[in-house]
Design a protein around this motif. Structure first.
Motif, PDB file in Angstrom:
ATOM      1  N   ILE A 254      -4.581   3.683  -9.739  1.00 41.14           N
ATOM      2  CA  ILE A 254      -4.106   4.321  -8.481  1.00 41.14           C
ATOM      3  C   ILE A 254      -3.381   5.617  -9.003  1.00 41.14           C
ATOM      4  O   ILE A 254      -3.952   7.125  -8.951  1.00 41.14           O
ATOM      5  CB  ILE A 254      -4.383   3.988  -7.252  1.00 41.14           C
ATOM      6  N   THR A 255      -2.719   5.096  -9.349  1.00 44.16           N
ATOM      7  CA  THR A 255      -1.484   6.101 -10.057  1.00 44.16           C
ATOM      8  C   THR A 255      -1.642   6.862 -10.919  1.00 44.16           C
ATOM      9  O   THR A 255      -2.012   8.192 -11.089  1.00 44.16           O
ATOM     10  CB  THR A 255      -0.508   5.227  -9.646  1.00 44.16           C
TER      11      THR A 255
ATOM     12  N   ASN B 154       2.388  -4.716 -10.656  1.00 45.05           N
ATOM     13  CA  ASN B 154       0.195  -4.414 -10.251  1.00 45.05           C
ATOM     14  C   ASN B 154      -1.037  -3.495 -10.328  1.00 45.05           C
ATOM     15  O   ASN B 154      -0.357  -2.611 -10.440  1.00 45.05           O
ATOM     16  CB  ASN B 154       0.380  -4.218  -8.765  1.00 45.05           C
TER      17      ASN B 154
ATOM     18  N   THR C 102     -14.035   3.554  -4.192  1.00 48.17           N
ATOM     19  CA  THR C 102     -13.576   2.538  -3.026  1.00 48.17           C
ATOM     20  C   THR C 102     -15.005   2.561  -2.507  1.00 48.17           C
ATOM     21  O   THR C 102     -14.840   1.579  -1.913  1.00 48.17           O
ATOM     22  CB  THR C 102     -12.213   3.454  -2.803  1.00 48.17           C
TER      23      THR C 102
ATOM     24  N   GLY D 107      -1.236  -7.168  -0.934  1.00 52.81           N
ATOM     25  CA  GLY D 107      -1.624  -6.221  -1.835  1.00 52.81           C
ATOM     26  C   GLY D 107      -0.875  -6.272  -3.539  1.00 52.81           C
ATOM     27  O   GLY D 107      -1.075  -5.593  -4.577  1.00 52.81           O
TER      28      GLY D 107
ATOM     29  N   ASN E 154      -5.784   1.641  -1.208  1.00 50.04           N
ATOM     30  CA  ASN E 154      -5.934   0.479  -2.410  1.00 50.04           C
ATOM     31  C   ASN E 154      -6.449  -0.581  -1.148  1.00 50.04           C
ATOM     32  O   ASN E 154      -6.621  -1.592  -1.177  1.00 50.04           O
ATOM     33  CB  ASN E 154      -4.313   0.397  -2.193  1.00 50.04           C
TER      34      ASN E 154
ATOM     35  N   THR F  19       2.145   1.347  -3.457  1.00 51.69           N
ATOM     36  CA  THR F  19       1.403   2.758  -3.830  1.00 51.69           C
ATOM     37  C   THR F  19       0.881   4.867  -3.739  1.00 51.69           C
ATOM     38  O   THR F  19       1.345   4.826  -4.532  1.00 51.69           O
ATOM     39  CB  THR F  19      -0.249   1.770  -4.110  1.00 51.69           C
TER      40      THR F  19
ATOM     41  N   ALA G  25      -4.493  -8.371  -6.743  1.00 53.54           N
ATOM     42  CA  ALA G  25      -4.919  -7.267  -7.161  1.00 53.54           C
ATOM     43  C   ALA G  25      -5.006  -7.935  -8.560  1.00 53.54           C
ATOM     44  O   ALA G  25      -5.304  -7.315  -8.783  1.00 53.54           O
ATOM     45  CB  ALA G  25      -3.890  -6.560  -7.368  1.00 53.54           C
TER      46      ALA G  25
ATOM     47  N   LEU H 228      -3.987  -2.925 -10.027  1.00 49.16           N
ATOM     48  CA  LEU H 228      -4.691  -1.780  -9.365  1.00 49.16           C
ATOM     49  C   LEU H 228      -3.692  -0.638  -8.284  1.00 49.16           C
ATOM     50  O   LEU H 228      -4.293   0.288  -8.759  1.00 49.16           O
ATOM     51  CB  LEU H 228      -5.212  -3.076  -8.112  1.00 49.16           C
ATOM     52  N   THR H 229      -2.350  -1.012  -8.543  1.00 50.60           N
ATOM     53  CA  THR H 229      -1.205   0.156  -8.241  1.00 50.60           C
ATOM     54  C   THR H 229      -1.179   1.116  -9.234  1.00 50.60           C
ATOM     55  O   THR H 229      -1.387   2.304  -9.132  1.00 50.60           O
ATOM     56  CB  THR H 229      -0.094  -0.466  -8.043  1.00 50.60           C
TER      57      THR H 229
ATOM     58  N   ASP I  72       6.306  -4.782  -6.757  1.00 48.14           N
ATOM     59  CA  ASP I  72       4.529  -4.672  -6.939  1.00 48.14           C
ATOM     60  C   ASP I  72       4.376  -3.177  -8.579  1.00 48.14           C
ATOM     61  O   ASP I  72       3.442  -2.988  -8.845  1.00 48.14           O
ATOM     62  CB  ASP I  72       3.923  -3.708  -6.305  1.00 48.14           C
TER      63      ASP I  72
ATOM     64  N   PHE J 237       0.648  -1.493  -0.296  1.00 41.80           N
ATOM     65  CA  PHE J 237       0.369  -0.251   0.176  1.00 41.80           C
ATOM     66  C   PHE J 237       0.828   1.222   0.012  1.00 41.80           C
ATOM     67  O   PHE J 237       0.408   2.337  -0.828  1.00 41.80           O
ATOM     68  CB  PHE J 237      -1.201  -0.003   1.087  1.00 41.80           C
TER      69      PHE J 237
END
Length: 467
Positions: free
Chosen positions: A425-426, A419, A444, A185, A156, A135, A189, A421-422, A416, A132
């Motif tokens: 979000i980024t 990843n 979320t 994490g 995250n 991220t 994902a 999901l990372t 990661d 987390f």
């Protein structure tokens, strides 16, 4: 505050094999398991993690990674972004400002979610909160805003906690882990991708009936279907591609056979270490269930959240992973636009498939196809995030020259850096700023509210059945 942050920084520096026994012992005492029973459970879990690390580092790290590197050099693969591996990624994440506060922050998030019934997982795997923080560190860089980075880390974690809850029944069934969820994490994902493609397979006539079941294969082929044989065959294949040289037959035979036996050992030893982990966790899981049933009548089942290492030993997961490791190198070379040279994190490729295996109900065919998809997506993500990961490394004084041989080389990682999901979000924060952060936040919260409804419904059904 400095003293508090210093304490948690010290805790994170101990590593998972030391942190987990402490956490499990304390948790067991809180749940009423008794000190002796809790201490034994904690030490068993810690020993299990040490065993896993020995297998991964001693066998995979010194056998698989060098063999793949030899393949890369032999076939002249030339890629400019170096995969520095998860230990480097974790060090970069925990060295960031977000990383200094992620453990106390993560504990607070978990407690709030438990109190609001938006999760049913007690995530004791505090070491892996670094995912987390990773991220959050990237978001802080891409937005030049530390607050958005901290918020991103929290969001995250919430998403991963919900996914951990949702997949827990499949983990229990497929991996034989009662009372355990995997809010990891990195591993978790990939669950939504597996769910999507599994649903697609179910709707394609003919394809939906294809099933490569490793357990059935073992029964059908006898000794030739056993994990040690499968691992050895895969190892011999990788070793042959990496080391065979007709001009040095004796040396080649030694290296090829060593690689084969080593990877055969991996498929035998990792499941045994995972079983040791479960031996320690079962009494804590039982105590947690009793504790919740006695004190929280409006709650459903409570899970203990663990590192996905406990599921790496599944034979389908390992077999899929080691089939796809050499294929990942081929993909890295052939995919247009990819710049990442997979290397240090090849040993953690099995972690990508820990939840994919139960989602596809141990179907090896579906696992391999989904694996090709996630590896392809992952390489492109790792390429796209490489500039940000390199900047994050520079910000914390990471020795890029020592890790890659050149200070100006860009770095990334599979864990990661690959990843999904990372990346989402980024990039949502980077492309759209506060608007992107708000969209991720709303989605979320909606996911957490949905999870609350699911948990309360499960609790009502559970208590109605008991009545």
């Amino acid at each position: 505050m400095d003293a508090v942050l210093g304490f948690f920084s010290f805790i994170s520096s101990l590593g998972v094999s030391v942190v987990m026994p402490i956490v499990i012992t304390i948790l067991g005492c809180v749940l009423g398991a008794g000190f002796g029973k809790s201490l034994r459970a904690g030490l068993t879990v810690g020993i299990g993690f040490i065993g896993l690390n020995l297998v991964i580092n001693s066998l995979l790290g010194t056998t698989l990674a060098p063999a793949v590197q030899e393949m890369i050099e032999r076939f002249g693969f030339n890629l400019s972004v170096i995969d520095v591996g998860w230990p480097a990624a974790a060090a970069i994440a925990m060295g960031s400002v977000v990383g200094t506060i992620i453990i106390p922050l993560g504990l607070i998030v978990n407690i709030v979610m438990l109190l609001t019934n938006t999760t049913q997982t007690v995530d004791v795997d505090i070491w892996d909160y670094w995912h987390f923080a990773f991220t959050g560190a990237l978001v802080a860089i891409v937005t030049d805003n530390l607050a958005l980075g901290i918020i991103a880390a929290v969001l995250n974690m919430i998403i991963i906690m919900v996914l951990g809850d949702y997949t827990a029944p499949q983990v229990e069934k497929s991996l034989g882990m009662p009372g355990v969820s995997l809010p990891h994490g990195f591993t978790t994902a990939y669950a939504p991708i597996a769910m999507l493609f599994n649903a697609i397979f179910d709707r394609i006539p003919g394809v939906r009936d294809i099933d490569i079941n490793i357990d059935e294969m073992q029964q059908k082929f006898g000794i030739f279907g056993e994990p040690m044989i499968i691992g050895s065959v895969i190892g011999l294949t990788i070793g042959g591609l990496a080391y065979w040289d007709s001009a040095m037959v004796q040396e080649s035979i030694i290296k090829v056979l060593t690689t084969g036996v080593s990877l055969g050992a991996v498929l035998v030893l990792i499941p045994k270490m995972a079983a040791l982990l479960m031996e320690g966790l079962i009494p804590i899981s039982d105590s947690a269930s009793s504790f919740v049933q006695e004190r929280f009548k409006n709650r459903g089942k409570i899970y203990i959240g663990l590192d996905s290492a406990v599921g790496v030993g599944h034979p389908t997961t390992l077999t899929i992973a080691y089939i796809l490791v050499p294929l990942m190198i081929v993909l890295a070379v052939l995919l247009p636009g990819n710049k990442v040279l997979p290397f240090a994190d090849l040993a953690v490729v099995p972690w990508m498939f820990v939840l994919i295996t139960p989602i596809v109900n141990n179907n090896g065919f579906r696992g391999i196809i989904i694996g090709i998809v996630v590896l392809t997506i992952g390489l492109y993500i790792a390429t796209d995030l490489a500039p940000l990961i390199t900047q994050a490394a520079n910000n914390v004084g990471f020795d890029i020259a020592g890790a890659t041989g050149a200070a100006d080389t860009m770095i990334s990682s599979i864990c990661d850096g690959a990843n999904p999901l990372t990346w989402i979000i980024t990039r949502m924060n980077g492309w759209f700023g506060y608007v992107g952060a708000a969209v991720v936040g709303v989605l979320t919260i909606a996911l957490a509210v949905w999870n609350r409804g699911r948990i309360l419904k499960e609790a009502r059904e559970m208590h109605a059945a008991e009545a």
